[in-house]
Design a protein around this motif. Structure first.
Motif, PDB file in Angstrom:
ATOM      1  N   TRP A 249       0.838  -1.215   0.000  1.00  0.00           N
ATOM      2  CA  TRP A 249       0.000   0.000   0.000  1.00  0.00           C
ATOM      3  C   TRP A 249       0.864   1.254   0.000  1.00  0.00           C
ATOM      4  O   TRP A 249       0.466   2.291  -0.546  1.00  0.00           O
ATOM      5  N   LYS A 250       2.070   1.168   0.592  1.00  0.00           N
ATOM      6  CA  LYS A 250       2.922   2.368   0.681  1.00  0.00           C
ATOM      7  C   LYS A 250       3.343   2.857  -0.706  1.00  0.00           C
ATOM      8  O   LYS A 250       3.707   4.011  -0.891  1.00  0.00           O
ATOM      9  N   ASN A 251       3.303   1.965  -1.692  1.00  0.00           N
ATOM     10  CA  ASN A 251       3.642   2.361  -3.069  1.00  0.00           C
ATOM     11  C   ASN A 251       2.455   2.994  -3.788  1.00  0.00           C
ATOM     12  O   ASN A 251       2.596   3.450  -4.919  1.00  0.00           O
ATOM     13  N   TRP A 252       1.277   2.971  -3.173  1.00  0.00           N
ATOM     14  CA  TRP A 252       0.068   3.444  -3.854  1.00  0.00           C
ATOM     15  C   TRP A 252      -0.577   4.655  -3.183  1.00  0.00           C
ATOM     16  O   TRP A 252      -1.072   5.547  -3.859  1.00  0.00           O
ATOM     17  N   PHE A 253      -0.604   4.658  -1.856  1.00  0.00           N
ATOM     18  CA  PHE A 253      -1.338   5.704  -1.131  1.00  0.00           C
ATOM     19  C   PHE A 253      -0.591   7.037  -1.167  1.00  0.00           C
ATOM     20  O   PHE A 253       0.611   7.080  -0.896  1.00  0.00           O
ATOM     21  N   THR A 254      -1.311   8.117  -1.455  1.00  0.00           N
ATOM     22  CA  THR A 254      -0.747   9.446  -1.213  1.00  0.00           C
ATOM     23  C   THR A 254      -0.938   9.739   0.284  1.00  0.00           C
ATOM     24  O   THR A 254      -1.684   9.028   0.972  1.00  0.00           O
ATOM     25  N   VAL A 255      -0.315  10.826   0.745  1.00  0.00           N
ATOM     26  CA  VAL A 255      -0.480  11.208   2.156  1.00  0.00           C
ATOM     27  C   VAL A 255      -1.965  11.469   2.434  1.00  0.00           C
ATOM     28  O   VAL A 255      -2.517  11.028   3.443  1.00  0.00           O
ATOM     29  N   GLY A 256      -2.631  12.157   1.505  1.00  0.00           N
ATOM     30  CA  GLY A 256      -4.056  12.473   1.675  1.00  0.00           C
ATOM     31  C   GLY A 256      -4.906  11.205   1.731  1.00  0.00           C
ATOM     32  O   GLY A 256      -5.826  11.104   2.548  1.00  0.00           O
ATOM     33  N   GLN A 257      -4.607  10.249   0.868  1.00  0.00           N
ATOM     34  CA  GLN A 257      -5.383   9.006   0.859  1.00  0.00           C
ATOM     35  C   GLN A 257      -5.174   8.236   2.159  1.00  0.00           C
ATOM     36  O   GLN A 257      -6.097   7.634   2.701  1.00  0.00           O
ATOM     37  N   ASN A 258      -3.946   8.296   2.654  1.00  0.00           N
ATOM     38  CA  ASN A 258      -3.646   7.603   3.904  1.00  0.00           C
ATOM     39  C   ASN A 258      -4.409   8.247   5.069  1.00  0.00           C
ATOM     40  O   ASN A 258      -4.975   7.547   5.916  1.00  0.00           O
ATOM     41  N   ASP A 259      -4.451   9.577   5.059  1.00  0.00           N
ATOM     42  CA  ASP A 259      -5.191  10.283   6.117  1.00  0.00           C
ATOM     43  C   ASP A 259      -6.670   9.923   6.059  1.00  0.00           C
ATOM     44  O   ASP A 259      -7.309   9.673   7.083  1.00  0.00           O
ATOM     45  N   LEU A 260      -7.215   9.915   4.840  1.00  0.00           N
ATOM     46  CA  LEU A 260      -8.628   9.577   4.678  1.00  0.00           C
ATOM     47  C   LEU A 260      -8.901   8.156   5.182  1.00  0.00           C
ATOM     48  O   LEU A 260      -9.854   7.908   5.928  1.00  0.00           O
ATOM     49  N   PHE A 261      -8.034   7.236   4.774  1.00  0.00           N
ATOM     50  CA  PHE A 261      -8.201   5.836   5.176  1.00  0.00           C
ATOM     51  C   PHE A 261      -8.183   5.728   6.702  1.00  0.00           C
ATOM     52  O   PHE A 261      -9.059   5.108   7.316  1.00  0.00           O
ATOM     53  N   ASP A 262      -7.170   6.390   7.318  1.00  0.00           N
ATOM     54  CA  ASP A 262      -7.031   6.306   8.778  1.00  0.00           C
ATOM     55  C   ASP A 262      -8.259   6.883   9.483  1.00  0.00           C
ATOM     56  O   ASP A 262      -8.697   6.371  10.512  1.00  0.00           O
ATOM     57  N   LYS A 263      -8.795   7.962   8.884  1.00  0.00           N
ATOM     58  CA  LYS A 263      -9.965   8.603   9.492  1.00  0.00           C
ATOM     59  C   LYS A 263     -11.167   7.649   9.451  1.00  0.00           C
ATOM     60  O   LYS A 263     -11.816   7.414  10.471  1.00  0.00           O
ATOM     61  N   VAL A 264     -11.423   7.090   8.284  1.00  0.00           N
ATOM     62  CA  VAL A 264     -12.560   6.173   8.156  1.00  0.00           C
ATOM     63  C   VAL A 264     -12.325   4.941   9.038  1.00  0.00           C
ATOM     64  O   VAL A 264     -13.225   4.487   9.757  1.00  0.00           O
TER      65      VAL A 264
END
Ligand code: A3P
Length: 279
Positions: A249-264
């Motif tokens: 996943w670290k090769n795919w997620f942007t910082v923003g996507q990671n934040d969104l994922f963590d929030k959900v």
């Protein structure tokens, strides 16, 4: 943020005609020695199915046939009736949808878990490459869809919470949680030994080593399954065994996507045990 879309079509699981078969699953007749593997798609179902199937047969050799041929929601029960015991069945269904008879008989269940970030990447590739989905969206479009649960088999959160509730509600039920990450990163032999102990199958170290070797990613990719018909896949290239690693996943997620994922994730899983492992 959760509204971006790509075009999408559900797979054979929702093809008309199969609906009645699926509806009848809760009333299926089980056998005492059935073993059920429960996993959200892309959690390593093929992998654990192969391990369990070798352990249950006490044979370190690949079975002709595939895990799809043992999937509750894909195969009519009449075809299961012909399978010899002990049957190793699998499902992506939530616990309320699995055959009641199986639970009444206390059939052993293996619950396979994987970091949902890696699952989302793996599932995106699956959706993109398996032509049946007719998915044409991008990764940016797919991730919100995954978080909403608007993908094949529904929400990872719902699936995981359902099985966690089952474990909490019936604490003495014979169910073993197996983490993809432990199978991959820790000592795979130790995990296979733990599974064998749970299944109560007699086995020696040489047998377990052979199972571990045959079920290693490269071996499984090389011997890939006959049902992985090339024409089902984009560019004729089957890709059920894509990378088989932890942390892609670290090769795919942007910082923003990671934040969104963590929030959900933290909202949906705030009371969950899985939270401890992956947050
Ligand atoms: P990737 O797409 O991240 O590579 P499922 O069987 O539930 O559909 O899960 C598929 C995922 O498990 C894919 O992940 C696949 O590569 C990985 N996988 C399958 N067999 C594996 C094995 N023996 N070792 C490690 N990963 C494996």
């Amino acid at each position: 943020l959760l509204e971006v879309d790509g075009t999408y079509r559900a797979t054979s699981r929702s093809v008309p005609g199969h609906e009645n078969e699926i509806r009848s699953i809760p009333t299926w007749q089980a056998r005492d020695d059935d073993v059920l593997i429960c996993s959200y798609p892309k959690s390593g179902t093929h992998w654990i199915w192969e391990v369990v199937s070798m352990l249950m047969r006490s044979k370190a050799e690949r079975v002709p046939g595939v895990k799809e041929s043992a999937m509750l929601e894909l195969i009519p029960q009449s075809r299961f009736d012909n399978l010899p015991s002990p049957r190793v069945l699998n499902t992506h269904l939530q616990y309320g949808q699995v055959p009641k008879d199986m639970l009444n008989r206390r059939c052993k269940i293996l619950y396979m878990i994987r970091n949902p970030k890696d699952i989302s990447v793996s599932f995106f590739n699956h959706h993109t490459k398996l032509l049946d989905y007719e998915f044409t969206g991008s990764w940016e479009q797919y991730l919100p869809r995954f978080l909403r649960g608007d993908v094949d088999c529904g929400s990872w959160f719902d699936f995981t919470l359902s099985w966690e509730n089952f474990i909490v509600q019936i604490p003495d039920y014979p169910i073993l949680a197996v983490y993809f990450e432990d199978m991959k990163n820790s000592n795979p032999l130790r995990e296979i030994e733990r599974i064998a102990a749970f299944l109560e199958v007699p086995c020696d170290v040489m047998f377990l080593e052979r199972v571990a070797q045959l079920c290693n990613f490269n071996e499984m990719k090389r011997d890939k399954e006959p049902l992985e018909d090339a024409e089902d896949w984009r560019d004729g290239k089957p890709d059920m065994y894509r990378k088989g690693v932890v942390g892609d996943w670290k090769n795919w997620f942007t910082v923003g996507q990671n934040d969104l994922f963590d929030k959900v994730f933290s909202e949906r899983m705030k009371n969950s045990q899985t939270n401890v492992r992956f947050s």
